[in-house]
Structure formats: C-alpha cells, structure tokens
Design an enzyme around this catalytic site. Structure first.
Site, PDB file in Angstrom:
ATOM      1  CG  HIS A   1      -2.163   0.822   1.047  1.00 53.48           C
ATOM      2  ND1 HIS A   1      -3.442   0.348   1.230  1.00 53.48           N
ATOM      3  CD2 HIS A   1      -2.308   2.131   0.739  1.00 53.48           C
ATOM      4  CE1 HIS A   1      -4.321   1.322   1.048  1.00 53.48           C
ATOM      5  NE2 HIS A   1      -3.652   2.419   0.759  1.00 53.48           N
TER       6      HIS A   1
ATOM      7  CD  GLU B   1      -8.894   1.870   0.210  1.00 56.01           C
ATOM      8  OE1 GLU B   1      -9.107   3.037  -0.165  1.00 56.01           O
ATOM      9  OE2 GLU B   1      -7.770   1.368   0.255  1.00 56.01           O
TER      10      GLU B   1
HETATM   11  C1  GCO Z   1      -6.572   5.451  -1.716  1.00 58.23           C
HETATM   12  C2  GCO Z   1      -6.045   4.572  -0.673  1.00 58.23           C
HETATM   13  C3  GCO Z   1      -6.390   4.996   0.715  1.00 58.23           C
HETATM   14  C4  GCO Z   1      -6.950   6.374   0.859  1.00 58.23           C
HETATM   15  C5  GCO Z   1      -8.433   6.413   0.624  1.00 58.23           C
HETATM   16  C6  GCO Z   1      -9.040   7.795   0.701  1.00 58.23           C
HETATM   17  O1  GCO Z   1      -7.512   5.108  -2.388  1.00 58.23           O
HETATM   18  O2  GCO Z   1      -6.061   6.543  -1.912  1.00 58.23           O
HETATM   19  O3  GCO Z   1      -6.233   3.233  -0.855  1.00 58.23           O
HETATM   20  O4  GCO Z   1      -5.156   4.857   1.300  1.00 58.23           O
HETATM   21  O5  GCO Z   1      -6.683   6.904   2.094  1.00 58.23           O
HETATM   22  O6  GCO Z   1      -8.701   5.925  -0.639  1.00 58.23           O
HETATM   23  O7  GCO Z   1      -8.462   8.646  -0.231  1.00 58.23           O
END
Ligand code: GCO
Length: 482
Positions: free
Chosen positions: A130, A380
């Site tokens: 990540h 997410e």
């Molecule tokens: C992204 C990441 C996360 C972020 C979330 C909000 O998509 O940028 O996976 O680490 O914090 O998405 O922006």
C-alpha cells in the site's frame, strides 16, 4: 437466497448469508513508529518531508500510533463486530533496505496483529503493498526499474512464509494506478516525479510485480485466495459530442482499462499503447512473457470506489464555461487533454469528491459484463467530512452514515443484478494520514485526537455495527438515477 424485499413496506435489504463485512487501513497511514524496531525509510517518509508536498508538512512519523496501540484497535474491531480487517504490511519493516533477510522484529509486529485478529474471529485480509516502497529501491529507480519486481517477489516470499498459515486472503497491490500515475506522473504522491514515460513504465512493472507474487503466494500458502485491489471509476462524457466521448474513453483507458485489460484479458488496450507510444521508456519496458504472468488466474478482485467523474475534451472547456458549467481549471495529466465537469447540485465530501452511489452499481455491472464473474470485494469505500467532537463529547457524523448507507445499498443493487459481490470494507477504521492532505481529512468511523492519540467512536461506528449485525441495510432513497 433471494436478496429482494419481502413486502413493499419493508425497507430492509438483506445481504446473502456469509457476506463479509470489514473495515480497512494501511500501514503508513496509521502505524507511526517510523524508526522503531529496525524499520527502514519508505518513499513516503522522504516525500512527506519535501516542502509543500503534504499539507501542513504532516508526516506519518506518529500517525495514529497504531504500532503501540494495536490492542486497543483490535478491541475496537471486536466491538464493531466485523468479520474481516484489511491492513497492509510495511515493506520497510520487513526489509529495511528493500532486499536481503527479514527483519524479525518487523514480522513479529504483524504476527501479533494476525494472532489478535484470529483470537477475535476476525479474518485478516493482508495487502502486501500500500505504497510504502523502501527508499533504497527508489534510489535505484523504484517502480520504473524491472529489478524492483524481483525485489517485491523476495519480500512477498518472506511475508507469505512467515504469516501464510494464518492469512488466507492476500491482496498483492493497492491501487497501482495511484502508485504509478500519481507517484511518477502527476507527482502528487511519493516519490513525487512528473514524467509520463516513467509513470507508464511503473504501471507495467507494478502489474508485473503482481504477476510474480501470485505463484509465490500459492506455493507458500495452501489455501491462499489471491487478488489485487484497483481504484476503478465510472467516467462519463459530459455530452455526446464525439470529442467528449473520446475524452471519457481516454480517462477510462488510463484509470480502468490499463489495469483490467492486462489482468483479465492478457493484453494492454491498443488505444492506450498508441496514446503513450512516444512516452519513454513507457510501455517499451514490456518483455515477452510478461503479460502471461500478469494474466494468471486470481481468486477475487478488490474494488476501491469513491466517486464518479464527468469529463469533456480540454478544447471544449471555454464553451462549457460559457454554458454555465463549472469546469476544473486543469487536469493533473496534461497528456490526457481532458477537463472534469462538476455536476450541478450534487453533494460533495470534504475531498471535493461528488457523491454518486449509483456509479458504483454501474461500475460493478460493467466489470461483470466486460471482464469476469469472479468474487468481488469492495475493499474500500467511505468519505471524509468535516467532523467535530460536539459539546456532549460525540461525533454525530450523519453525513457519513448517509454516504455509507447509499453506497452499501448500491452494492445491494449490484448483487440483485447478479454481480458476485462477496464483501464490503469501510475506509477507514480510524481517522488517519490522508496522503498529501495529511491529517486534514478524516475518513474514520473512529475519531482520532492526533495530539493525544485518543480514540472516540463516531455515530457511524454504531450505525455500521448495526448494519453488520443485521447483515442488511435500509433502502436508501437518495441513491439517484445512473
Ligand atoms: C486510496 C487509498 C487509501 C486512501 C483512501 C481515501 O484510495 O487513496 O487506498 O489509502 O486513504 O482511498 O483517499
């Protein structure tokens, strides 16, 4: 089991039995303890110190101090009642210089985390990358160099052999689009480079690293379920003018098809290869056999969804402004030659992202129609709002509850339409380090008081707890038309 409502007055929308509810975080955004127990330097440690790179000069040095408060956070997860927790392993904790033997103290931290989850009957969902690349690898060219893919393979092997017995669900990469195009193209993310040719090369090498990780995970972990998480979007043309239609196609090519096509069809989209033909080194880094590695079967796709977009060709921006539209002043990718349009009247989050849940439903249906019917996890979804602790000591984040309800309802719509969605993870468990926005944007269902590290559950935490318990969501009337 049918997921449809039982009577016209019953607004409850049950999810299929066994639907996996979770929440997600990432190492650099929450852990802190940046120099402890042998952790090496990552590109985000370096980038966040570059003047002007991150709002207010914030860094992840302390973040949510999760490294020291892990047990408290595990207890919060248990209270929340989720079946799974998605976290990421920081490569520089495991291999401080990006290569060589494992730093046992780094692995021990994740061992404690995985054991703590297992004790609470929460399934670990482990993201291997990540975004926190060890800085020594970036010093040798980072993701623009093919060698980094072999370094990644070695790292994956160390993690899989150490934690494999207790982790079933593995995510190779989180959002390789952000690592490549925001990191090497627009320079908004670490390592902060602005070079389209390097971004394209990084795009390919990240996917190749994903491909190299798959057999390693399968041989180290008998029951491994291997997937990748992509940030995909629903990008629509602002009009049916052919220039706008072509503009939306370019954005879709860059954000969606440059990743989905090689993974599921074993080839890069020809229009994108043509588009980036003069960018060096760009996609000239592709070698024989690479696409076969990238297209190896996986077990699930992780989808991160936040917002849709409406775009027009940049040559039509003035015309659109004169017609009364709000047009973004610039596009971070000069080569795409597009501008984003605001949708009049649509609500936005504190990130300035438009809220439009039905974009998630149409995206999921498109993945099913054009790519595969594998299980999909929404790895997410969530929103930043300007939360505050009120005089009664509560965070009543009703706007976040509405956002989550609409988006979970949109996932339900996709399931009703036959899409194989098997789980949903809220971003995020905790308020945390939101990359170039530092600590100024709060995505958590738990408030973090950054000066003290204290945690306070928000109203959305209780709402999500109820949703998980009932395995259903109330019908959201405000989802809107596609
Ligand atoms: C992204 C990441 C996360 C972020 C979330 C909000 O998509 O940028 O996976 O680490 O914090 O998405 O922006």
């Amino acid at each position: 089991m049918s997921t449809t409502r039982t009577s016209p007055l019953d607004l409850t929308r049950p999810f299929p039995p066994g639907f996996l509810w979770g929440t997600a975080t990432a190492s650099y955004q929450i852990e802190g303890a940046a120099t402890e127990d042998g952790r090496g330097v990552s590109i985000w440690d370096t980038f966040s110190r570059r003047p002007g790179a991150v709002l207010h000069g914030d860094t992840g040095d302390v973040a949510c101090d999760h490294y020291h408060r892990m047990n408290q956070d595990l207890d919060l997860l248990e209270r929340l009642g989720v079946g799974a927790y998605r976290f990421s392993v920081a490569w520089p904790r495991v291999q401080p210089s990006g290569s060589g033997p494992a730093n046992q103290r780094g692995l021990d931290f994740y061992r404690r985390l995985v054991d703590g989850l297992r004790e609470r009957n929460i399934e670990p969902t482990l993201t291997l990358y990540h975004w926190d690349l060890p800085q020594p690898l970036e010093d040798r060219g980072g993701w623009c160099e093919r060698d980094t893919t072999d370094r990644f393979a070695d790292y994956v092997d160390l993690v899989a052999r150490s934690l494999g017995g207790d982790v079933e669900r593995w995510i190779t990469l989180n959002e390789p689009w952000c690592s490549s195009w925001l990191g090497y193209g627009a320079g908004y993310h670490a390592p902060g480079i602005r070079d389209i040719g390097k971004a394209a090369a990084a795009n390919h090498h990240l996917l190749l690293a994903h491909g190299k990780a798959i057999p390693i995970l399968r041989s180290a972990v008998d029951s491994a379920k291997v997937g990748i998480t992509l940030n995909l979007g629903d990008h629509r043309p602002g009009s049916d003018h052919p220039l706008d239609v072509a503009a939306a196609r370019r954005v879709d090519g860059n954000l969606n098809r440059l990743f989905l096509d090689p993974i599921f069809h074993g080839e890069y989209p020809q229009d994108m290869l043509d588009h980036y033909a003069s960018a060096q080194p760009g996609f000239s880094v592709i070698q024989d056999g690479d696409l076969a590695l990238i297209a190896q079967p996986i077990d699930f796709l992780g989808v991160n969804y936040y917002f849709p977009s409406t775009v027009i060709d940049e040559s039509r921006a003035t015309e659109a402004r004169l017609a009364g539209y709000v047009v973004a002043p610039e596009d971070p990718f000069p080569d795409l030659k597009v501008r984003s349009l605001e949708t009049p009247g649509r609500d936005k989050t504190a990130m300035d992202w438009e809220i439009h849940a039905s974009g998630l439903t149409s995206l999921l249906m498109r993945i099913r129609d054009e790519y595969h019917s594998l299980p999909i996890y929404i790895t997410e979804n969530g929103a930043a709002f300007d939360d505050y602790v009120d005089p009664n000591g509560q965070v009543l984040d009703l706007n976040r509850i509405a956002y989550l309800q609409e988006h979970i309802s949109a996932v339900h719509d996709a399931i009703d339409a036959g899409v194989n969605v098997q789980g949903y993870f809220v971003w995020s468990l905790l308020d945390n380090f939101e990359w170039s926005f530092g600590y100024s944007r709060r995505f958590g269902i738990v408030w973090v008081d950054f000066p003290t590290g204290d945690r306070l559950t928000k109203a959305s935490f209780d709402w999500y707890h109820d949703t998980v318990q009932k395995n259903s969501v109330e019908y959201a009337t405000s989802v809107g038309s596609p």
